[in-house]
Write a protein that holds these residues in place. Structure first.
Motif, PDB file in Angstrom:
ATOM      1  N   ALA A 175       0.828  -1.204   0.000  1.00  0.00           N
ATOM      2  CA  ALA A 175       0.000   0.000   0.000  1.00  0.00           C
ATOM      3  C   ALA A 175       0.862   1.254   0.000  1.00  0.00           C
ATOM      4  O   ALA A 175       0.611   2.203  -0.756  1.00  0.00           O
ATOM      5  CB  ALA A 175      -0.927  -0.006   1.211  1.00  0.00           C
ATOM      6  N   VAL A 176       1.887   1.263   0.837  1.00  0.00           N
ATOM      7  CA  VAL A 176       2.777   2.426   0.896  1.00  0.00           C
ATOM      8  C   VAL A 176       3.575   2.545  -0.394  1.00  0.00           C
ATOM      9  O   VAL A 176       3.733   3.641  -0.946  1.00  0.00           O
ATOM     10  CB  VAL A 176       3.724   2.323   2.108  1.00  0.00           C
ATOM     11  N   LEU A 177       4.086   1.429  -0.895  1.00  0.00           N
ATOM     12  CA  LEU A 177       4.882   1.449  -2.117  1.00  0.00           C
ATOM     13  C   LEU A 177       4.076   1.997  -3.290  1.00  0.00           C
ATOM     14  O   LEU A 177       4.561   2.845  -4.050  1.00  0.00           O
ATOM     15  CB  LEU A 177       5.379   0.041  -2.438  1.00  0.00           C
ATOM     16  N   LEU A 178       2.842   1.530  -3.436  1.00  0.00           N
ATOM     17  CA  LEU A 178       2.005   1.995  -4.543  1.00  0.00           C
ATOM     18  C   LEU A 178       1.683   3.476  -4.406  1.00  0.00           C
ATOM     19  O   LEU A 178       1.689   4.221  -5.394  1.00  0.00           O
ATOM     20  CB  LEU A 178       0.712   1.179  -4.591  1.00  0.00           C
ATOM     21  N   ALA A 179       1.430   3.912  -3.170  1.00  0.00           N
ATOM     22  CA  ALA A 179       1.136   5.325  -2.941  1.00  0.00           C
ATOM     23  C   ALA A 179       2.334   6.202  -3.278  1.00  0.00           C
ATOM     24  O   ALA A 179       2.176   7.336  -3.746  1.00  0.00           O
ATOM     25  CB  ALA A 179       0.728   5.544  -1.485  1.00  0.00           C
ATOM     26  N   ARG A 180       3.538   5.690  -3.068  1.00  0.00           N
ATOM     27  CA  ARG A 180       4.748   6.463  -3.380  1.00  0.00           C
ATOM     28  C   ARG A 180       5.072   6.440  -4.877  1.00  0.00           C
ATOM     29  O   ARG A 180       5.521   7.434  -5.442  1.00  0.00           O
ATOM     30  CB  ARG A 180       5.939   5.899  -2.599  1.00  0.00           C
ATOM     31  N   PHE A 187       2.930  14.421  -0.936  1.00  0.00           N
ATOM     32  CA  PHE A 187       3.907  13.633  -0.182  1.00  0.00           C
ATOM     33  C   PHE A 187       3.732  13.810   1.325  1.00  0.00           C
ATOM     34  O   PHE A 187       3.644  12.835   2.078  1.00  0.00           O
ATOM     35  CB  PHE A 187       5.319  14.049  -0.610  1.00  0.00           C
ATOM     36  N   THR A 188       3.673  15.066   1.781  1.00  0.00           N
ATOM     37  CA  THR A 188       3.560  15.332   3.209  1.00  0.00           C
ATOM     38  C   THR A 188       2.251  14.815   3.775  1.00  0.00           C
ATOM     39  O   THR A 188       2.218  14.235   4.879  1.00  0.00           O
ATOM     40  CB  THR A 188       3.677  16.838   3.484  1.00  0.00           C
ATOM     41  N   THR A 189       1.166  15.021   3.050  1.00  0.00           N
ATOM     42  CA  THR A 189      -0.136  14.537   3.500  1.00  0.00           C
ATOM     43  C   THR A 189      -0.117  13.028   3.683  1.00  0.00           C
ATOM     44  O   THR A 189      -0.654  12.500   4.673  1.00  0.00           O
ATOM     45  CB  THR A 189      -1.230  14.923   2.493  1.00  0.00           C
ATOM     46  N   ALA A 190       0.508  12.327   2.756  1.00  0.00           N
ATOM     47  CA  ALA A 190       0.603  10.870   2.857  1.00  0.00           C
ATOM     48  C   ALA A 190       1.426  10.457   4.078  1.00  0.00           C
ATOM     49  O   ALA A 190       1.109   9.469   4.749  1.00  0.00           O
ATOM     50  CB  ALA A 190       1.224  10.296   1.589  1.00  0.00           C
ATOM     51  N   ASN A 191       2.478  11.215   4.377  1.00  0.00           N
ATOM     52  CA  ASN A 191       3.298  10.892   5.545  1.00  0.00           C
ATOM     53  C   ASN A 191       2.468  10.893   6.820  1.00  0.00           C
ATOM     54  O   ASN A 191       2.535   9.958   7.632  1.00  0.00           O
ATOM     55  CB  ASN A 191       4.433  11.911   5.680  1.00  0.00           C
ATOM     56  N   TYR A 192       1.704  11.944   7.005  1.00  0.00           N
ATOM     57  CA  TYR A 192       0.867  12.037   8.208  1.00  0.00           C
ATOM     58  C   TYR A 192      -0.273  11.017   8.165  1.00  0.00           C
ATOM     59  O   TYR A 192      -0.640  10.444   9.194  1.00  0.00           O
ATOM     60  CB  TYR A 192       0.310  13.452   8.348  1.00  0.00           C
ATOM     61  N   ALA A 193      -0.835  10.812   6.979  1.00  0.00           N
ATOM     62  CA  ALA A 193      -1.964   9.889   6.857  1.00  0.00           C
ATOM     63  C   ALA A 193      -1.559   8.464   7.221  1.00  0.00           C
ATOM     64  O   ALA A 193      -2.279   7.767   7.949  1.00  0.00           O
ATOM     65  CB  ALA A 193      -2.523   9.931   5.436  1.00  0.00           C
ATOM     66  N   PHE A 194      -0.413   8.015   6.749  1.00  0.00           N
ATOM     67  CA  PHE A 194       0.030   6.655   7.071  1.00  0.00           C
ATOM     68  C   PHE A 194       0.347   6.504   8.558  1.00  0.00           C
ATOM     69  O   PHE A 194       0.221   5.411   9.114  1.00  0.00           O
ATOM     70  CB  PHE A 194       1.243   6.267   6.226  1.00  0.00           C
ATOM     71  N   LEU A 212      10.776   1.400   4.516  1.00  0.00           N
ATOM     72  CA  LEU A 212      11.373   0.700   3.380  1.00  0.00           C
ATOM     73  C   LEU A 212      10.598   0.970   2.095  1.00  0.00           C
ATOM     74  O   LEU A 212      11.197   1.245   1.042  1.00  0.00           O
ATOM     75  CB  LEU A 212      11.426  -0.799   3.660  1.00  0.00           C
ATOM     76  N   ALA A 213       9.270   0.901   2.164  1.00  0.00           N
ATOM     77  CA  ALA A 213       8.449   1.147   0.980  1.00  0.00           C
ATOM     78  C   ALA A 213       8.597   2.581   0.494  1.00  0.00           C
ATOM     79  O   ALA A 213       8.620   2.845  -0.715  1.00  0.00           O
ATOM     80  CB  ALA A 213       6.980   0.840   1.282  1.00  0.00           C
ATOM     81  N   THR A 214       8.723   3.500   1.426  1.00  0.00           N
ATOM     82  CA  THR A 214       8.929   4.905   1.066  1.00  0.00           C
ATOM     83  C   THR A 214      10.275   5.087   0.377  1.00  0.00           C
ATOM     84  O   THR A 214      10.381   5.758  -0.657  1.00  0.00           O
ATOM     85  CB  THR A 214       8.848   5.801   2.308  1.00  0.00           C
ATOM     86  N   ALA A 215      11.323   4.506   0.963  1.00  0.00           N
ATOM     87  CA  ALA A 215      12.671   4.639   0.409  1.00  0.00           C
ATOM     88  C   ALA A 215      12.749   4.114  -1.018  1.00  0.00           C
ATOM     89  O   ALA A 215      13.439   4.681  -1.872  1.00  0.00           O
ATOM     90  CB  ALA A 215      13.678   3.908   1.294  1.00  0.00           C
ATOM     91  N   ILE A 216      12.027   3.035  -1.295  1.00  0.00           N
ATOM     92  CA  ILE A 216      12.038   2.458  -2.647  1.00  0.00           C
ATOM     93  C   ILE A 216      11.092   3.219  -3.572  1.00  0.00           C
ATOM     94  O   ILE A 216      11.438   3.543  -4.711  1.00  0.00           O
ATOM     95  CB  ILE A 216      11.635   0.970  -2.598  1.00  0.00           C
ATOM     96  N   GLY A 255      -1.575   7.893 -12.388  1.00  0.00           N
ATOM     97  CA  GLY A 255      -2.259   8.341 -11.186  1.00  0.00           C
ATOM     98  C   GLY A 255      -3.722   8.643 -11.431  1.00  0.00           C
ATOM     99  O   GLY A 255      -4.590   8.298 -10.624  1.00  0.00           O
ATOM    100  N   ILE A 256      -4.033   9.274 -12.579  1.00  0.00           N
ATOM    101  CA  ILE A 256      -5.428   9.587 -12.912  1.00  0.00           C
ATOM    102  C   ILE A 256      -6.222   8.315 -13.138  1.00  0.00           C
ATOM    103  O   ILE A 256      -7.356   8.165 -12.653  1.00  0.00           O
ATOM    104  CB  ILE A 256      -5.478  10.483 -14.171  1.00  0.00           C
TER     105      ILE A 256
END
Length: 213
Positions: free
Chosen positions: A129-134, A141-148, A160-164, A202-203
């Motif tokens: 989920a995180v990997l796909l969102a990234r 980006f920031t909104t996703a950080n707080y949301a997760f 790890l998913a964010t880094a990749i 993304g669309i």
């Protein structure tokens, strides 16, 4: 929910509002101002840029994309790419931890079935989920950080998913800045093409999710 949970949630919301007010009041340095600042810092220019990026990545109305492009223009592709990746990962983890420590308990206390179902689904596929969102960001980006941070995703999987996942998008934005002065150059055209591709994906993904819901 307990009183402590309400207090933490209140502090979290207050921090978000305060950060937005400060950002709108102070603003960010322009490209020329940032260039002048970095030139005057000499050997600590890159650490200073990384520090500035980390702070910017914590702002709710995140200017990360713009700052990534500016970094490419000022530092060059490879230095900017490495600097942005380091800063973005650190900023993402810090925002996640802030959100987790102050807001997670409030989310756990919500009785809404849709919220619980979404949390459970994200927990089941946490890395994916995180990997796909990234890879194909639908929210800033920031909104996703707080949301997760509000979800049950574990920190190691998130980091790890964010880094990749941020590598392709970051490389594209850095390339736009690094090669923007030569709009007919192959690297710039490739970056623009990749940016368009990410946008289209993304669309399409957003429409499929809307149709499924």
């Amino acid at each position: 929910m307990t009183r402590a949970t309400y207090i933490k949630a209140g502090v979290f919301l207050a921090l978000i509002v305060a950060a937005i007010v400060i950002q709108l009041s102070v603003g960010l340095p322009t490209k020329d101002e940032l260039q002048s600042l970095l030139d005057g810092l000499g050997p600590v220019a890159i650490p200073a840029f990384i520090g500035l990026y980390i702070v910017a990545s914590l702002l709710p109305v995140g200017p990360s994309g713009l700052l990534t492009i500016v970094g490419g223009a000022l530092l060059g592709f490879f230095v900017a790419l490495a600097s942005v990746l380091v800063a973005a990962i650190i900023g993402a983890v810090v925002a996640f931890l802030i959100s987790r420590s102050l807001g997670r308990a409030a989310v756990q206390g919500v009785s809404n079935e849709r919220v619980r179902a979404l949390d459970a689904r994200v927990s089941e596929f946490e890395f994916g989920a995180v990997l796909l969102a990234r890879l194909v960001p639908l929210i800033p980006f920031t909104t996703a950080n707080y949301a997760f941070g509000l979800t049950s995703v574990r920190l190691p999987a998130y980091a790890l998913a964010t880094a990749i996942g941020i590598v392709p998008g970051t490389a594209v934005y850095v390339a736009v800045g690094a090669y923007g002065a030569e709009p007919s150059s192959p690297p710039f055209l490739l970056a623009i093409g990749a940016l368009v591709l990410l946008t289209v994906i993304g669309i399409v993904r957003s429409r499929r999710q809307s149709g499924a819901s």
